[in-house]
Design an enzyme around this catalytic site. Structure first.
Site, PDB file in Angstrom:
ATOM      1  N   CYS A   1      15.338   0.955  -0.552  1.00 31.11           N
ATOM      2  CA  CYS A   1      15.242   2.423  -0.541  1.00 31.11           C
ATOM      3  C   CYS A   1      16.393   3.060  -1.311  1.00 31.11           C
TER       4      CYS A   1
ATOM      5  N   CYS B   1      13.127   4.656  -2.825  1.00 29.48           N
ATOM      6  CA  CYS B   1      13.007   6.090  -2.493  1.00 29.48           C
ATOM      7  C   CYS B   1      14.014   6.983  -3.221  1.00 29.48           C
TER       8      CYS B   1
ATOM      9  N   LYS C   1      14.012   6.933  -7.140  1.00 29.13           N
ATOM     10  CA  LYS C   1      12.678   7.433  -7.497  1.00 29.13           C
ATOM     11  C   LYS C   1      12.588   8.946  -7.299  1.00 29.13           C
ATOM     12  N   LYS C   2      13.042   9.408  -6.119  1.00 32.26           N
ATOM     13  CA  LYS C   2      12.921  10.860  -5.832  1.00 32.26           C
ATOM     14  C   LYS C   2      13.793  11.660  -6.798  1.00 32.26           C
TER      15      LYS C   2
ATOM     16  N   GLY D   1      21.557 -15.097   3.817  1.00 35.99           N
ATOM     17  CA  GLY D   1      21.415 -15.718   5.134  1.00 35.99           C
ATOM     18  C   GLY D   1      20.196 -16.615   5.215  1.00 35.99           C
TER      19      GLY D   1
ATOM     20  N   ALA E   1      -1.805   0.805  -9.586  1.00 33.75           N
ATOM     21  CA  ALA E   1      -2.354   2.140  -9.353  1.00 33.75           C
ATOM     22  C   ALA E   1      -2.079   2.635  -7.943  1.00 33.75           C
TER      23      ALA E   1
ATOM     24  N   TYR F   1       1.278   3.591  -4.938  1.00 35.31           N
ATOM     25  CA  TYR F   1       2.469   4.446  -4.875  1.00 35.31           C
ATOM     26  C   TYR F   1       3.399   4.256  -6.089  1.00 35.31           C
ATOM     27  N   VAL F   2       3.875   3.009  -6.278  1.00 34.23           N
ATOM     28  CA  VAL F   2       4.937   2.777  -7.264  1.00 34.23           C
ATOM     29  C   VAL F   2       4.445   3.103  -8.677  1.00 34.23           C
ATOM     30  N   ALA F   3       3.241   2.644  -9.009  1.00 33.11           N
ATOM     31  CA  ALA F   3       2.728   2.853 -10.369  1.00 33.11           C
ATOM     32  C   ALA F   3       2.558   4.341 -10.661  1.00 33.11           C
ATOM     33  N   LEU F   4       1.946   5.056  -9.736  1.00 32.02           N
ATOM     34  CA  LEU F   4       1.677   6.472 -10.007  1.00 32.02           C
ATOM     35  C   LEU F   4       2.956   7.291 -10.009  1.00 32.02           C
ATOM     36  N   GLU F   5       3.872   6.958  -9.092  1.00 32.86           N
ATOM     37  CA  GLU F   5       5.137   7.702  -9.080  1.00 32.86           C
ATOM     38  C   GLU F   5       5.929   7.454 -10.365  1.00 32.86           C
TER      39      GLU F   5
ATOM     40  N   ASP G   1       9.676  -4.138   5.973  1.00 31.21           N
ATOM     41  CA  ASP G   1       8.669  -4.630   5.022  1.00 31.21           C
ATOM     42  C   ASP G   1       8.340  -6.107   5.200  1.00 31.21           C
TER      43      ASP G   1
ATOM     44  N   HIS H   1       4.643  33.681   5.138  1.00 33.78           N
ATOM     45  CA  HIS H   1       4.112  34.216   3.892  1.00 33.78           C
ATOM     46  C   HIS H   1       5.247  34.525   2.927  1.00 33.78           C
TER      47      HIS H   1
ATOM     48  N   GLU I   1       1.229  27.844   4.514  1.00 36.67           N
ATOM     49  CA  GLU I   1       0.499  28.797   5.358  1.00 36.67           C
ATOM     50  C   GLU I   1      -1.010  28.658   5.180  1.00 36.67           C
TER      51      GLU I   1
HETATM   52  P1  FAD Z   1      14.871  -3.530   2.321  1.00 37.78           P
HETATM   53  O1  FAD Z   1      15.298  -2.123   2.222  1.00 37.78           O
HETATM   54  O2  FAD Z   1      14.142  -4.104   1.155  1.00 37.78           O
HETATM   55  O3  FAD Z   1      16.200  -4.382   2.597  1.00 37.78           O
HETATM   56  C1  FAD Z   1      16.221  -5.781   2.624  1.00 37.78           C
HETATM   57  C2  FAD Z   1      17.601  -6.255   2.230  1.00 37.78           C
HETATM   58  O4  FAD Z   1      17.732  -7.629   2.560  1.00 37.78           O
HETATM   59  C3  FAD Z   1      17.859  -6.138   0.744  1.00 37.78           C
HETATM   60  O5  FAD Z   1      19.149  -5.615   0.502  1.00 37.78           O
HETATM   61  C4  FAD Z   1      17.779  -7.584   0.266  1.00 37.78           C
HETATM   62  O6  FAD Z   1      18.531  -7.807  -0.905  1.00 37.78           O
HETATM   63  C5  FAD Z   1      18.353  -8.302   1.472  1.00 37.78           C
HETATM   64  N1  FAD Z   1      18.013  -9.719   1.569  1.00 37.78           N
HETATM   65  C6  FAD Z   1      16.839 -10.334   1.250  1.00 37.78           C
HETATM   66  N2  FAD Z   1      16.928 -11.648   1.555  1.00 37.78           N
HETATM   67  C7  FAD Z   1      18.167 -11.845   2.078  1.00 37.78           C
HETATM   68  C8  FAD Z   1      18.840 -12.980   2.599  1.00 37.78           C
HETATM   69  N3  FAD Z   1      18.244 -14.174   2.645  1.00 37.78           N
HETATM   70  N4  FAD Z   1      20.094 -12.831   3.057  1.00 37.78           N
HETATM   71  C9  FAD Z   1      20.725 -11.634   3.019  1.00 37.78           C
HETATM   72  N5  FAD Z   1      20.127 -10.523   2.545  1.00 37.78           N
HETATM   73  C10 FAD Z   1      18.865 -10.634   2.086  1.00 37.78           C
HETATM   74  N6  FAD Z   1       9.575   4.375   1.359  1.00 37.78           N
HETATM   75  C11 FAD Z   1       9.581   5.641   1.814  1.00 37.78           C
HETATM   76  O7  FAD Z   1       9.545   5.852   3.033  1.00 37.78           O
HETATM   77  N7  FAD Z   1       9.626   6.703   0.969  1.00 37.78           N
HETATM   78  C12 FAD Z   1       9.682   6.545  -0.377  1.00 37.78           C
HETATM   79  O8  FAD Z   1       9.720   7.526  -1.119  1.00 37.78           O
HETATM   80  C13 FAD Z   1       9.693   5.226  -0.890  1.00 37.78           C
HETATM   81  N8  FAD Z   1       9.759   5.017  -2.206  1.00 37.78           N
HETATM   82  C14 FAD Z   1       9.793   3.738  -2.684  1.00 37.78           C
HETATM   83  C15 FAD Z   1       9.837   3.552  -4.059  1.00 37.78           C
HETATM   84  C16 FAD Z   1       9.844   2.281  -4.583  1.00 37.78           C
HETATM   85  C17 FAD Z   1       9.908   2.085  -6.084  1.00 37.78           C
HETATM   86  C18 FAD Z   1       9.802   1.162  -3.709  1.00 37.78           C
HETATM   87  C19 FAD Z   1       9.815  -0.229  -4.262  1.00 37.78           C
HETATM   88  C20 FAD Z   1       9.743   1.338  -2.338  1.00 37.78           C
HETATM   89  C21 FAD Z   1       9.733   2.633  -1.810  1.00 37.78           C
HETATM   90  N9  FAD Z   1       9.663   2.864  -0.445  1.00 37.78           N
HETATM   91  C22 FAD Z   1       9.627   4.144   0.027  1.00 37.78           C
HETATM   92  C23 FAD Z   1       9.590   1.743   0.515  1.00 37.78           C
HETATM   93  C24 FAD Z   1      10.964   1.481   1.147  1.00 37.78           C
HETATM   94  O9  FAD Z   1      11.943   1.347   0.148  1.00 37.78           O
HETATM   95  C25 FAD Z   1      10.898   0.211   1.990  1.00 37.78           C
HETATM   96  O10 FAD Z   1       9.816   0.313   2.886  1.00 37.78           O
HETATM   97  C26 FAD Z   1      12.175  -0.017   2.789  1.00 37.78           C
HETATM   98  O11 FAD Z   1      13.289  -0.106   1.955  1.00 37.78           O
HETATM   99  C27 FAD Z   1      12.045  -1.297   3.624  1.00 37.78           C
HETATM  100  O12 FAD Z   1      13.236  -1.513   4.334  1.00 37.78           O
HETATM  101  P2  FAD Z   1      13.602  -2.975   4.867  1.00 37.78           P
HETATM  102  O13 FAD Z   1      14.816  -2.800   5.715  1.00 37.78           O
HETATM  103  O14 FAD Z   1      12.424  -3.619   5.445  1.00 37.78           O
HETATM  104  O15 FAD Z   1      13.971  -3.827   3.575  1.00 37.78           O
HETATM  105  P1  NDP Z   2       0.679  -1.769  -3.451  1.00 43.20           P
HETATM  106  O1  NDP Z   2       0.544  -3.104  -2.863  1.00 43.20           O
HETATM  107  O2  NDP Z   2       0.501  -0.574  -2.606  1.00 43.20           O
HETATM  108  O3  NDP Z   2      -0.343  -1.634  -4.684  1.00 43.20           O
HETATM  109  C1  NDP Z   2      -0.440  -2.572  -5.682  1.00 43.20           C
HETATM  110  C2  NDP Z   2      -1.224  -1.992  -6.848  1.00 43.20           C
HETATM  111  O4  NDP Z   2      -1.245  -2.923  -7.917  1.00 43.20           O
HETATM  112  C3  NDP Z   2      -2.670  -1.703  -6.517  1.00 43.20           C
HETATM  113  O5  NDP Z   2      -3.073  -0.551  -7.221  1.00 43.20           O
HETATM  114  C4  NDP Z   2      -3.387  -2.957  -7.040  1.00 43.20           C
HETATM  115  O6  NDP Z   2      -4.710  -2.700  -7.398  1.00 43.20           O
HETATM  116  C5  NDP Z   2      -2.571  -3.243  -8.278  1.00 43.20           C
HETATM  117  N1  NDP Z   2      -2.589  -4.644  -8.685  1.00 43.20           N
HETATM  118  C6  NDP Z   2      -2.285  -5.736  -7.936  1.00 43.20           C
HETATM  119  N2  NDP Z   2      -2.365  -6.847  -8.676  1.00 43.20           N
HETATM  120  C7  NDP Z   2      -2.720  -6.461  -9.934  1.00 43.20           C
HETATM  121  C8  NDP Z   2      -2.963  -7.156 -11.140  1.00 43.20           C
HETATM  122  N3  NDP Z   2      -2.848  -8.469 -11.215  1.00 43.20           N
HETATM  123  N4  NDP Z   2      -3.329  -6.452 -12.224  1.00 43.20           N
HETATM  124  C9  NDP Z   2      -3.458  -5.120 -12.167  1.00 43.20           C
HETATM  125  N5  NDP Z   2      -3.238  -4.390 -11.044  1.00 43.20           N
HETATM  126  C10 NDP Z   2      -2.881  -5.068  -9.939  1.00 43.20           C
HETATM  127  O7  NDP Z   2       2.093  -1.801  -4.154  1.00 43.20           O
HETATM  128  P2  NDP Z   2       3.197  -0.772  -4.570  1.00 43.20           P
HETATM  129  O8  NDP Z   2       4.189  -1.634  -5.232  1.00 43.20           O
HETATM  130  O9  NDP Z   2       2.668   0.406  -5.313  1.00 43.20           O
HETATM  131  O10 NDP Z   2       3.803  -0.245  -3.209  1.00 43.20           O
HETATM  132  C11 NDP Z   2       4.336  -1.099  -2.226  1.00 43.20           C
HETATM  133  C12 NDP Z   2       4.647  -0.322  -0.991  1.00 43.20           C
HETATM  134  O11 NDP Z   2       5.868   0.374  -1.155  1.00 43.20           O
HETATM  135  C13 NDP Z   2       3.628   0.752  -0.654  1.00 43.20           C
HETATM  136  O12 NDP Z   2       2.600   0.224   0.139  1.00 43.20           O
HETATM  137  C14 NDP Z   2       4.432   1.770   0.085  1.00 43.20           C
HETATM  138  O13 NDP Z   2       4.356   1.569   1.462  1.00 43.20           O
HETATM  139  C15 NDP Z   2       5.846   1.566  -0.408  1.00 43.20           C
HETATM  140  N6  NDP Z   2       6.193   2.709  -1.252  1.00 43.20           N
HETATM  141  C16 NDP Z   2       6.261   3.943  -0.680  1.00 43.20           C
HETATM  142  C17 NDP Z   2       6.489   5.057  -1.441  1.00 43.20           C
HETATM  143  C18 NDP Z   2       6.518   6.396  -0.805  1.00 43.20           C
HETATM  144  O14 NDP Z   2       6.618   6.470   0.408  1.00 43.20           O
HETATM  145  N7  NDP Z   2       6.421   7.467  -1.558  1.00 43.20           N
HETATM  146  C19 NDP Z   2       6.714   4.952  -2.867  1.00 43.20           C
HETATM  147  C20 NDP Z   2       6.644   3.605  -3.372  1.00 43.20           C
HETATM  148  C21 NDP Z   2       6.390   2.534  -2.578  1.00 43.20           C
HETATM  149  P3  NDP Z   2      -5.963  -2.954  -6.399  1.00 43.20           P
HETATM  150  O15 NDP Z   2      -6.087  -1.707  -5.568  1.00 43.20           O
HETATM  151  O16 NDP Z   2      -7.083  -3.174  -7.338  1.00 43.20           O
HETATM  152  O17 NDP Z   2      -5.632  -4.168  -5.573  1.00 43.20           O
END
Ligand code: FAD
Ligand code: NDP
Length: 514
Positions: A78, A83, A86-87, A151, A218, A220-224, A351, A489, A494
């Site tokens: 994040c 997050c 990205k934001k 770890g 297509a 969250y990540v791709a569209l954002e 996650d 308003h 609203e």
């Molecule tokens: P993480 O935050 O991924 O933390 C895991 C940590 O563990 C990392 O630092 C990793 O390096 C570490 N780690 C891994 N393996 C080991 C190991 N063996 N030993 C020690 N450390 C290790 N969520 C939202 O709510 N709003 C958003 O706007 C949003 N935008 C996002 C945009 C993008 C591009 C992405 C990819 C995700 C987004 N998310 C968003 C999702 C959000 O970031 C995750 O759901 C959240 O960070 C998950 O938290 P976590 O604690 O499970 O893991």
């Molecule tokens: P997702 O797993 O949600 O989506 C993966 C996308 O990739 C789908 O559109 C899928 O298509 C497509 N895809 C998968 N494999 C292929 C391939 N081989 N070729 C072409 N297209 C493919 O992943 P994201 O990485 O977008 O997001 C992961 C999670 O992170 C989200 O579920 C969300 O919870 C979190 N996140 C939250 C955000 C927020 O809160 N604003 C922002 C960003 C991430 P198909 O539908 O056909 O399978």
């Protein structure tokens, strides 16, 4: 979206926890009450909360550099590659639109307005680094011991830590939390994908503009990413193999992508990439198949960004040796409602855990509640139902509860009422912006006092709007509660309090007048 159920989920866990503890193989004192592997959203929240309740806590966090060599500091996805950057980049893109609007609002902005990636990226990266530092300070203040180590589990009470330089350490703990999150996937079947492409682990840390970019995926990540790249003036194409925003209300998903297309993002619908080759010029030549015509096409890009989903980060944890059960399909850790894994004293949140939303607030809340339970302070379980979310696309989309498709599936088309409205944000009027995709949908059950089961909003600040209404949702609000609420308003939110046209009526849902 999440299952529809309300109320607090409580379970008398304390007896069970003490029972688990009694099965432990160790009788001596542990180094720590809790060792957390993973210092991201969930792990940090859990560790700080546990320390607050007097537990002796350690966190191990280690960032494996991306394939391209990008690395970052403490705080997880994040903060570093999710997050937050990205934001901020989304905000940068919104400001571009605001500058265009500004002229209509009387601002004299002479000459072309251009965007400088390097300035934006440096500012964003500096903010992220300040957050990394802030997390370290917080851990120190709360007396949580931080180890910059990878770890892995030795057994259900023992953790091995390994530094980047190969130095090893062993810790014992009464309880272990795995919160290691996930990392972006590459489509390994596409030649050149990993060699020449980047992912969301890299894009926010690029020193130079990515230039003309192909974003594959297509959701969250791709569209954002496709959205903010277009918004800052780059040529961005989003390649969609099936549908956009799977799992979301598809009418809303259509509005999001329509708006993006209207504002310059190109879409390659129903297309799949075949190969990526680097040309002598340094450009990337991508070959893809259009699934409609079964024809192959090629184009050149400066950057290919894979946004095809994320893989759980379990490889190096040694989970199979300790017997922590994984879901064979997803590779995520199977967890019980109290976040317990199949091995006593070992928990998983965020996650990495099967069936949990991949969102920061759920990881944080789950971590805090787990800490309270482990410290014997509470028996409250995390309620994963009806989690609100927002997709930060150029036109933001926020929602809570069921999509229309899911509502129909669960309750039957005849048993739901869908209220809807196309509205024009006031700020769009003077700027003469098209508001065709600004839309609100409220889904109710028809029976009784019409409980609301889904709420959807596209428009400015969707996250802020939906966050407020999510409270109503949590309290079990009905359609009449919504109408009893007096609007503020003039706002976009609203319009929700005035919504009265049903889809069933077939009437024009365009909001007119003030
Ligand atoms: P993480 O935050 O991924 O933390 C895991 C940590 O563990 C990392 O630092 C990793 O390096 C570490 N780690 C891994 N393996 C080991 C190991 N063996 N030993 C020690 N450390 C290790 N969520 C939202 O709510 N709003 C958003 O706007 C949003 N935008 C996002 C945009 C993008 C591009 C992405 C990819 C995700 C987004 N998310 C968003 C999702 C959000 O970031 C995750 O759901 C959240 O960070 C998950 O938290 P976590 O604690 O499970 O893991
Ligand atoms: P997702 O797993 O949600 O989506 C993966 C996308 O990739 C789908 O559109 C899928 O298509 C497509 N895809 C998968 N494999 C292929 C391939 N081989 N070729 C072409 N297209 C493919 O992943 P994201 O990485 O977008 O997001 C992961 C999670 O992170 C989200 O579920 C969300 O919870 C979190 N996140 C939250 C955000 C927020 O809160 N604003 C922002 C960003 C991430 P198909 O539908 O056909 O399978």
């Amino acid at each position: 979206m999440a299952a529809f159920s309300r109320g607090r989920h409580r379970l008398k866990l304390l007896g069970r926890l003490s029972c688990q503890t009694s099965t432990r193989r160790f009788t001596g004192k542990f180094d720590y009450d809790l060792v957390v592997i993973g210092g991201g959203s969930g792990g940090l929240a859990c560790s700080k909360e546990a320390a607050q309740f007097g537990q002796k806590v350690a966190v191990l966090d280690y960032v494996e550099p991306s394939v391209k060599g990008t690395k970052w500091g403490l705080g997880g996805t994040c903060v570093n590659v999710g997050c937050i950057p990205k934001k901020l980049m989304h905000q940068s893109a919104l400001l571009g639109t605001a500058v265009k609007d500004a002229r209509k609002y009387g601002w004299n902005i002479s000459g072309p307005v251009t965007h400088d990636w390097t300035v934006m990226a440096e500012a964003v990266q500096n903010h992220v680094k300040s957050l990394n530092w802030g997390h370290r300070v917080q851990l120190q203040d709360k007396k949580v011991k931080y180890f910059n180590m990878k770890g892995s589990l030795v057994d259900e009470h023992t953790i091995r830590g390994l530094t980047a330089r190969g130095k090893e350490m062993t810790l014992t703990a009464k309880n272990i939390l795995i919160a290691t999150g996930g990392r972006p996937k590459f489509p390994t079947q596409v030649p050149g994908a990993m060699e020449h492409g980047i992912t969301s682990d890299d894009v926010f840390w690029l020193k130079q503009s990515p230039g003309k970019t192909l974003v594959v995926g297509a959701s969250y990540v791709a569209l954002e990413c496709g959205g903010f790249l277009t918004g800052i003036g780059l040529d961005a194409t989003v390649m969609v193999r099936s549908i956009a925003l799977r799992g979301f209300d598809q009418q809303m998903a259509g509005l999001v992508t329509d708006y993006m297309e209207a504002y310059g993002t190109k879409f390659a619908w129903k297309c799949v990439p075949r190969k990526v080759e680097k040309l002598p010029s340094g450009s990337l030549e991508v070959t893809w198949t259009d699934l409609n015509s079964d024809q192959d096409h090629q184009d050149q890009f400066d950057t290919v960004l894979w946004a095809v989903g994320r893989a759980p980060e379990t490889k190096t944890l040694n989970l199979d040796k300790v017997g922590v059960q994984l879901n064979p399909e997803t590779g995520k850790i199977v967890v019980a409602p109290d976040e317990a894994t199949s091995v006593p004293n070992v928990y998983a949140i965020g996650d990495i855990a099967e069936g949990r939303p991949e969102l920061t607030p759920t990881a944080i809340k789950a971590g805090k509640l787990l800490a309270r339970r482990l410290a014997g302070q509470s028996d409250e379980l995390m309620n994963y139902n009806n989690v609100a979310t927002t997709v930060f696309t150029p036109l933001e989309y926020g929602c809570v509860g069921l999509s229309e498709e899911e509502a129909e599936r669960r309750h039957g088309k005849d048993n739901i009422e869908v209220y809807h409205a196309f509205y024009k944000p006031l700020e769009f009027t003077v700027a003469e912006r098209d508001a065709s995709q600004c839309y609100i949908k409220v889904i109710c059950q028809r029976e009784g006092n019409k409980p609301i089961i889904g709420l959807h909003f596209t428009g400015p600040n969707a996250g802020e709007v939906i966050q407020g209404f999510a409270l109503g949702f949590q309290c079990g609000f009905t359609y009449s509660h919504l109408l009893d609420t007096i609007g503020i308003h003039p706002t976009c939110a609203e319009e929700l309090t005035k919504i009265h046209i049903t889809k069933r009526s077939g009437q024009d849902a365009t909001v007119t007048g003030c």
